[in-house]
Design a protein around this motif. Structure first.
Motif, short mmCIF file in Angstrom:
data_model
loop_
_atom_site.label_atom_id
_atom_site.label_comp_id
_atom_site.label_asym_id
_atom_site.label_seq_id
_atom_site.Cartn_x
_atom_site.Cartn_y
_atom_site.Cartn_z
N ILE A 72 73.35 128.07 74.53
CA ILE A 72 72.21 127.31 75.06
C ILE A 72 71.17 127.08 73.97
CG2 ILE A 72 70.42 127.26 76.85
CD1 ILE A 72 73.37 127.12 77.83
N VAL A 73 70.94 128.09 73.13
CA VAL A 73 70.00 127.93 72.01
C VAL A 73 70.46 126.81 71.08
CG1 VAL A 73 68.98 129.03 69.97
CG2 VAL A 73 69.20 130.32 72.10
N LYS A 74 71.75 126.81 70.77
CA LYS A 74 72.30 125.76 69.89
C LYS A 74 72.13 124.38 70.52
CE LYS A 74 75.73 128.52 67.42
NZ LYS A 74 77.16 128.88 67.31
N LYS A 75 72.31 124.31 71.83
CA LYS A 75 72.14 123.03 72.54
C LYS A 75 70.71 122.52 72.39
CE LYS A 75 72.62 120.97 77.15
NZ LYS A 75 72.86 121.25 78.59
N ALA A 76 69.73 123.42 72.55
CA ALA A 76 68.32 123.04 72.41
C ALA A 76 68.03 122.58 70.98
CB ALA A 76 67.43 124.21 72.78
N GLN A 77 68.57 123.31 70.00
CA GLN A 77 68.32 122.96 68.60
C GLN A 77 68.94 121.61 68.22
OE1 GLN A 77 69.65 126.77 66.71
NE2 GLN A 77 67.70 126.57 65.65
N LYS A 78 70.06 121.32 68.86
CA LYS A 78 70.72 120.05 68.58
C LYS A 78 69.87 118.89 69.09
CE LYS A 78 75.32 117.95 68.89
NZ LYS A 78 76.69 118.07 69.48
N ILE A 79 69.22 119.08 70.24
CA ILE A 79 68.39 118.03 70.81
C ILE A 79 67.11 117.85 69.99
CG2 ILE A 79 67.12 117.26 72.87
CD1 ILE A 79 69.08 119.08 74.51
N ASN A 80 66.48 118.98 69.63
CA ASN A 80 65.27 118.92 68.81
C ASN A 80 65.20 120.15 67.91
OD1 ASN A 80 62.79 118.64 67.62
ND2 ASN A 80 61.59 118.83 69.51
N PRO A 81 65.60 120.01 66.63
CA PRO A 81 65.62 121.15 65.71
C PRO A 81 64.25 121.79 65.50
CG PRO A 81 66.80 119.26 64.79
CD PRO A 81 66.08 118.77 66.01
N LEU B 275 68.16 139.34 70.75
CA LEU B 275 67.85 137.93 71.01
C LEU B 275 66.97 137.36 69.90
CD1 LEU B 275 67.23 137.52 74.84
CD2 LEU B 275 69.34 137.37 73.55
N ALA B 276 66.02 138.17 69.43
CA ALA B 276 65.11 137.70 68.38
C ALA B 276 65.87 137.36 67.09
CB ALA B 276 64.05 138.76 68.09
N ASP B 277 67.03 138.01 66.89
CA ASP B 277 67.84 137.75 65.70
C ASP B 277 68.67 136.47 65.79
OD1 ASP B 277 66.96 140.00 64.39
OD2 ASP B 277 68.62 141.28 65.03
N VAL B 278 68.76 135.89 66.98
CA VAL B 278 69.54 134.65 67.13
C VAL B 278 68.81 133.51 66.43
CG1 VAL B 278 70.43 132.94 68.79
CG2 VAL B 278 70.59 135.40 69.30
N ASP B 279 69.53 132.79 65.59
CA ASP B 279 68.95 131.69 64.81
C ASP B 279 68.31 130.65 65.74
OD1 ASP B 279 68.44 130.27 62.40
OD2 ASP B 279 70.08 128.89 62.93
#
Length: 442
Positions: free
Chosen positions: A61-70, A88-92
């Protein structure tokens, strides 16, 4: 221009209700809420930690958000955020992680939405989560999830929820009734009561351990709220589902004939290892009582397969117990080890291949049970609440006793109640019907 915020919710109905409360906080602060698939200045992910899959899905889900707006600011809240904030804080891409109490004050922790080099963590000790925040979510214009209780005092050996949500505590009866009235004023036809352990309602109002009200008090009071057409109990422990509640639902104006009752295992040996608060005899008695006073009731069951120590004999004991029980469907959970739970260190680990095989067998039993329940309802006249989504040219809805029906798409039916007669089960397992009354029934 207004800053835009989007939300993604993992897990249970309770999480959905809390996401709605958090979203309203943002709206009050001048944010515009948009869909998660749209570009936003901030993405908030409400996490779950009941299963391993929910943990893994977070990164996706984080990757999905970053793809929409980095450049978007990404915040994580919820159960996983309380249990493993640093992970969780370590997730890019994650900028902020908030624990069980902090999530309801999220707007206090954000400034100009500038991304951080590393996720910042604000997480309380779970013992400090002793206050109550009421919430409700309006899912699809037809039903709302109303939170009445939070936390749990039980010590089930597989469960992280007490670690993630703290002690059992309840909303005041006055506030629950106010929220229910607010929901009904918005034209919502059905309210689903949610919580971690809603049968424990009345314990710990705002940290006060005195029982101000019981679950039965709550049910009786809600039954008298004007403008609510349907009330549904989401899930209730068998030891807390008293005969008085079953009998009240049987003659209630608004509570529907549908109970969802966690079992977890049909083996008394495993129930003891799980530290559940009942044995199979009590569970059987609850089902018998429901069938006695509400013959057409839908009864759903939670069950866990692959718990440590579950032998083939234990599993077959569960399978036969459920097969012989007059229930309507199963929610099957494949056991996954959770850190800091007693079960994670127990002997008798069941290989994943066997867990998956047993899960498949119980899912097959669920299909059989649901089919038999639907067949038992053919010819009956029931009331359907139609939902708002056009799915491949069909509109769907649920009867009061949770039979899922379908009809050709007709937008005029959305969020309306109609008396129908169930006629046949379609190839996809859903039920077709004839209208008994064209006019809306209220």
């Amino acid at each position: 221009m207004k800053k835009k915020v989007a939300f993604y919710t993992l897990g249970c109905k309770l999480n959905f209700s809390e996401t709605s409360t958090i979203a309203r906080n943002f709206t009050d602060e001048g944010f515009e809420r948009v869909d998660f698939s749209e570009e936003a200045d901030m993405y908030v992910i409400n996490t779950c930690s009941v299963t391993d899959n929910a943990d893994k899905k977070f990164k996706t889900i984080v990757k999905k958000a970053q793809k929409i707006n980095p450049d978007a600011f990404v915040a994580a809240v919820g159960c996983y955020a309380q249990l493993k904030p640093e992970e969780l804080a370590d997730v890019d891409g994650v900028d902020l992680v908030l624990g069980a109490t902090e999530k309801f004050k999220i707007t206090d922790y954000i400034n100009d939405l500038t991304k951080n080099d590393h996720g910042q963590v604000h997480s309380c000790e779970i013992a400090d989560a002793d206050f109550y925040v009421g919430s409700y979510a309006i899912g699809d214009r037809t039903r709302a999830f109303l939170k009445v209780q939070d936390g749990c005092d039980y010590k089930c050996t597989y469960c992280t929820i007490p670690l993630a949500r703290g002690i059992s505590r309840s909303d005041t009866l006055e506030n629950v009734l106010k929220n229910a009235a607010d929901i009904s004023e918005q034209g919502i036809k059905e309210i689903v009561l949610t919580g971690v352990n809603i049968g424990d309602y009345g314990k710990g109002e705002f940290g006060n351990k005195k029982h101000e009200h019981t679950f039965l008090d709550l049910v009786k009071a809600l039954d008298d709220v004007d403008g609510i057409h349907r009330l549904r109990i989401s899930s209730i422990e068998p030891n807390l589902l008293k005969n008085e509640t079953i009998e009240f639902v049987a003659q209630s104006k608004t509570f529907v004939p549908h109970f969802h009752i966690p079992l977890q295992s049909g083996s008394d040996d495993l129930l003891k290892l799980m530290k559940r608060r009942y044995m199979t005899n009590l569970y059987r008695e609850r089902v018998s009582k429901i069938r006695e006073v509400i013959p057409n009731c839908c009864i759903g069951v939670d069950v866990i397969v692959g718990f440590p120590g579950e032998t083939e004999e234990h599993f077959l004991e569960t399978y036969h117990f459920l097969n012989d029980l007059d229930i309507s469907y199963l929610h099957v959970f494949t056991y996954s080890e959770r850190d800091n739970t007693p079960a994670a260190t127990m002997n008798g680990v069941v290989p994943n291949k066997i867990r998956n095989k047993r899960s498949k067998m119980l899912r097959g039993l669920s299909v059989k049970k649901r089919r038999a329940f639907y067949e038992s309802q053919l010819g009956n006249e029931l009331t359907v609440l139609f939902e708002g989504e056009n799915k491949e040219g069909y509109i769907h809805g649920f009867t009061e006793n949770y039979v899922k029906v379908k009809a050709p798409w007709n937008p005029a039916l959305v969020n309306t109640l109609h008396k129908v007669q169930l006629t046949e089960i379609d190839a996809d397992g859903l039920v077709r019907f004839n209208f008994v009354k064209e006019e809306v029934e209220v």
